[in-house]
Motif scaffolding. Structure first.
Motif, PDB file in Angstrom:
ATOM      1  N   GLU A 165       0.809  -1.219   0.000  1.00  0.00           N
ATOM      2  CA  GLU A 165       0.000   0.000   0.000  1.00  0.00           C
ATOM      3  C   GLU A 165       0.845   1.274   0.000  1.00  0.00           C
ATOM      4  OE1 GLU A 165      -3.076  -0.129  -0.717  1.00  0.00           O
ATOM      5  OE2 GLU A 165      -3.055  -2.318  -0.605  1.00  0.00           O
ATOM      6  N   THR A 166       2.002   1.253   0.635  1.00  0.00           N
ATOM      7  CA  THR A 166       2.842   2.456   0.586  1.00  0.00           C
ATOM      8  C   THR A 166       3.422   2.659  -0.810  1.00  0.00           C
ATOM      9  OG1 THR A 166       4.730   1.187   1.469  1.00  0.00           O
ATOM     10  CG2 THR A 166       3.430   2.475   3.037  1.00  0.00           C
ATOM     11  N   ARG A 167       3.609   1.587  -1.542  1.00  0.00           N
ATOM     12  CA  ARG A 167       4.055   1.745  -2.934  1.00  0.00           C
ATOM     13  C   ARG A 167       2.976   2.404  -3.782  1.00  0.00           C
ATOM     14  NH1 ARG A 167       7.389  -4.020  -3.495  1.00  0.00           N
ATOM     15  NH2 ARG A 167       9.245  -3.254  -2.369  1.00  0.00           N
ATOM     16  N   ARG A 168       1.728   2.173  -3.450  1.00  0.00           N
ATOM     17  CA  ARG A 168       0.638   2.859  -4.144  1.00  0.00           C
ATOM     18  C   ARG A 168       0.650   4.352  -3.794  1.00  0.00           C
ATOM     19  NH1 ARG A 168      -4.518   1.155  -2.616  1.00  0.00           N
ATOM     20  NH2 ARG A 168      -5.305   1.874  -4.626  1.00  0.00           N
ATOM     21  N   LEU A 169       0.988   4.675  -2.560  1.00  0.00           N
ATOM     22  CA  LEU A 169       1.134   6.092  -2.194  1.00  0.00           C
ATOM     23  C   LEU A 169       2.292   6.728  -2.952  1.00  0.00           C
ATOM     24  CD1 LEU A 169       0.624   6.047   1.691  1.00  0.00           C
ATOM     25  CD2 LEU A 169      -1.062   6.614  -0.066  1.00  0.00           C
ATOM     26  N   ASP A 170       3.400   5.991  -3.066  1.00  0.00           N
ATOM     27  CA  ASP A 170       4.538   6.500  -3.832  1.00  0.00           C
ATOM     28  C   ASP A 170       4.106   6.856  -5.258  1.00  0.00           C
ATOM     29  OD1 ASP A 170       6.184   5.957  -1.634  1.00  0.00           O
ATOM     30  OD2 ASP A 170       6.776   3.983  -2.402  1.00  0.00           O
ATOM     31  N   ALA A 171       3.333   5.964  -5.867  1.00  0.00           N
ATOM     32  CA  ALA A 171       2.905   6.175  -7.250  1.00  0.00           C
ATOM     33  C   ALA A 171       1.969   7.378  -7.370  1.00  0.00           C
ATOM     34  CB  ALA A 171       2.217   4.919  -7.779  1.00  0.00           C
ATOM     35  N   ALA A 172       1.189   7.630  -6.318  1.00  0.00           N
ATOM     36  CA  ALA A 172       0.234   8.746  -6.340  1.00  0.00           C
ATOM     37  C   ALA A 172       0.877  10.068  -5.943  1.00  0.00           C
ATOM     38  CB  ALA A 172      -0.932   8.439  -5.402  1.00  0.00           C
ATOM     39  N   GLY A 173       2.104  10.032  -5.434  1.00  0.00           N
ATOM     40  CA  GLY A 173       2.766  11.261  -5.027  1.00  0.00           C
ATOM     41  C   GLY A 173       2.365  11.754  -3.655  1.00  0.00           C
ATOM     42  N   ILE A 174       1.933  10.837  -2.784  1.00  0.00           N
ATOM     43  CA  ILE A 174       1.557  11.194  -1.414  1.00  0.00           C
ATOM     44  C   ILE A 174       2.670  10.737  -0.471  1.00  0.00           C
ATOM     45  CG2 ILE A 174      -0.096  10.811   0.456  1.00  0.00           C
ATOM     46  CD1 ILE A 174      -2.237  10.333  -1.687  1.00  0.00           C
ATOM     47  N   PHE A 175       3.222  11.674   0.274  1.00  0.00           N
ATOM     48  CA  PHE A 175       4.274  11.340   1.233  1.00  0.00           C
ATOM     49  C   PHE A 175       3.662  10.674   2.470  1.00  0.00           C
ATOM     50  CE2 PHE A 175       5.908  15.173  -0.987  1.00  0.00           C
ATOM     51  CZ  PHE A 175       6.990  14.588  -1.616  1.00  0.00           C
ATOM     52  N   TYR A 176       4.507  10.009   3.248  1.00  0.00           N
ATOM     53  CA  TYR A 176       3.991   9.357   4.454  1.00  0.00           C
ATOM     54  C   TYR A 176       5.083   9.192   5.496  1.00  0.00           C
ATOM     55  CZ  TYR A 176       5.857   5.374   1.802  1.00  0.00           C
ATOM     56  OH  TYR A 176       6.655   4.550   1.066  1.00  0.00           O
ATOM     57  N   HIS A 177       4.677   9.301   6.742  1.00  0.00           N
ATOM     58  CA  HIS A 177       5.487   8.970   7.905  1.00  0.00           C
ATOM     59  C   HIS A 177       4.875   7.714   8.516  1.00  0.00           C
ATOM     60  CE1 HIS A 177       7.504  13.024   8.314  1.00  0.00           C
ATOM     61  NE2 HIS A 177       6.482  13.333   7.545  1.00  0.00           N
ATOM     62  N   VAL A 178       5.680   6.963   9.254  1.00  0.00           N
ATOM     63  CA  VAL A 178       5.170   5.766   9.921  1.00  0.00           C
ATOM     64  C   VAL A 178       5.457   5.844  11.414  1.00  0.00           C
ATOM     65  CG1 VAL A 178       5.356   4.300   7.873  1.00  0.00           C
ATOM     66  CG2 VAL A 178       7.295   4.447   9.458  1.00  0.00           C
ATOM     67  N   THR A 179       4.594   5.209  12.184  1.00  0.00           N
ATOM     68  CA  THR A 179       4.745   5.140  13.631  1.00  0.00           C
ATOM     69  C   THR A 179       5.047   3.708  14.041  1.00  0.00           C
ATOM     70  OG1 THR A 179       3.172   6.957  13.929  1.00  0.00           O
ATOM     71  CG2 THR A 179       3.647   5.599  15.846  1.00  0.00           C
ATOM     72  N   VAL A 180       6.015   3.551  14.929  1.00  0.00           N
ATOM     73  CA  VAL A 180       6.420   2.246  15.454  1.00  0.00           C
ATOM     74  C   VAL A 180       6.232   2.266  16.963  1.00  0.00           C
ATOM     75  CG1 VAL A 180       8.405   0.735  15.866  1.00  0.00           C
ATOM     76  CG2 VAL A 180       8.055   1.745  13.606  1.00  0.00           C
ATOM     77  N   VAL A 181       5.708   1.175  17.527  1.00  0.00           N
ATOM     78  CA  VAL A 181       5.542   1.062  18.978  1.00  0.00           C
ATOM     79  C   VAL A 181       6.617   0.126  19.513  1.00  0.00           C
ATOM     80  CG1 VAL A 181       4.015   0.423  20.874  1.00  0.00           C
ATOM     81  CG2 VAL A 181       3.063   1.489  18.811  1.00  0.00           C
ATOM     82  N   LEU A 182       7.589   0.701  20.204  1.00  0.00           N
ATOM     83  CA  LEU A 182       8.680  -0.076  20.782  1.00  0.00           C
ATOM     84  C   LEU A 182       8.174  -0.901  21.962  1.00  0.00           C
ATOM     85  CD1 LEU A 182      11.247   2.844  20.782  1.00  0.00           C
ATOM     86  CD2 LEU A 182      11.231   0.908  19.178  1.00  0.00           C
ATOM     87  N   GLY A 183       8.643  -2.126  22.083  1.00  0.00           N
ATOM     88  CA  GLY A 183       8.224  -2.996  23.175  1.00  0.00           C
ATOM     89  C   GLY A 183       6.918  -3.710  22.938  1.00  0.00           C
TER      90      GLY A 183
END
Length: 291
Positions: A165-183
């Motif tokens: 799905e993030t590759r689809r965002l790349d193709a559409a020109g939409i940037f994205y940040h991701v959140t990770v939950v440690l632990g």
């Protein structure tokens, strides 16, 4: 009536909760509350399920935009609040963004939280339409790159879903940040969580990663399991060691931020340029354990 309130009081009156959860990358954005609660509401660690999912009425949104036009008329960027506002149909999101641009003509970009499967439900054409309407950034809670951890916490997605799905965002020109939950995987999955999350980050083109230390919210399934002794919650230092392993294995060019280090510190920097510096800072903090 609103004219008798201070600017800060008028801002506060626009939001359902006293605490507003926005990514650090959106610190300069003005916020419009669009939704409350999460449309999924099944993750075993998350307290957002305490609010029944709802979409604010058109009347509420129109009123809030009018208020924002008076108290923050110079804003150039808007964050559409909601735990995963991107779940709304593309047409509805475009309608809200167009209203916002009419009320606040200086706005040039929009951002919001999203689940990976919210992207799945948008066609390629809809993603491009959203980008053309002003959506330039999504903040996606991926939480982990380890499928065993994702299944355990009932995230409802896999690492492979995130990549697709993030590759689809790349193709559409939409940037994205991701959140990770440690632990998030506890002691049992700690190393897998660290290594597989680094591996996932290396395979996508996220602008930034925001790391948060797991907090067990009272009433959540994971909280109850920890109380029963069936979830092996990690200490802050154990979580920092997990993060060290993850960071050491990240090779992507990405902005890295953790605002929950040992419940006290923040570590931020652009990778790979500051990677060694961040690792050194983590090592120094780890050396203080027991002091």
């Amino acid at each position: 009536m609103s004219s008798n309130l201070s600017r800060e009081e008028r801002f506060r009156a626009l939001y359902s909760h006293e605490t507003i959860y926005m990514p650090p990358f959106e610190a300069e954005s003005t916020a419009l509350e669009v939704c409350l609660g999460c449309s999924w509401a099944k993750c075993r660690f998350c307290d957002f399920a305490r609010d029944e999912f709802r979409i604010n009425s058109d009347e509420r949104i129109d009123h809030d935009l009018q208020e924002l036009s008076e108290i923050d008329p110079e804003c150039t960027r808007m964050f559409l609040l909601g735990e995963n506002t991107f779940c709304l149909p593309a047409g509805k999101l475009i309608e809200i963004m167009e209203k916002a641009k009419r009320a606040l003509p200086k706005i040039t970009g929009f951002a919001m939280y999203a689940r990976v499967d919210d992207i799945t439900r948008k066609t390629e054409g809809e993603l491009r339409q959203l980008r053309d309407a002003g959506l330039d950034t999504l903040h996606i809670g991926i939480e982990s790159g380890c499928n065993d951890v994702l299944e355990y916490v009932n995230k409802g997605i896999t690492a492979q879903d995130t990549i697709r799905e993030t590759r689809r965002l790349d193709a559409a020109g939409i940037f994205y940040h991701v959140t990770v939950v440690l632990g998030l995987g506890g002691k049992s999955y700690s190393r897998f969580h660290a290594l597989e999350t680094a591996r996932l980050i290396n395979q996508i083109k996220a602008v930034g990663v925001w790391c948060l230390k797991l907090h067990l919210f009272e009433g959540t399934p994971l909280y109850r399991e920890e109380k029963m002794g069936t979830f092996d919650m990690m200490t802050p230092y154990e979580i920092l060691r997990e993060e060290y392993i993850m960071l050491k294995n990240i090779t992507a060019e990405i902005y890295f931020a953790d605002t929950t280090v040992l419940d006290t510190y923040s570590l931020v920097g652009m990778l790979p340029d500051t990677k060694d510096q961040l690792l050194s800072s983590m090592a120094r903090l780890l050396a203080t354990e027991g002091q």
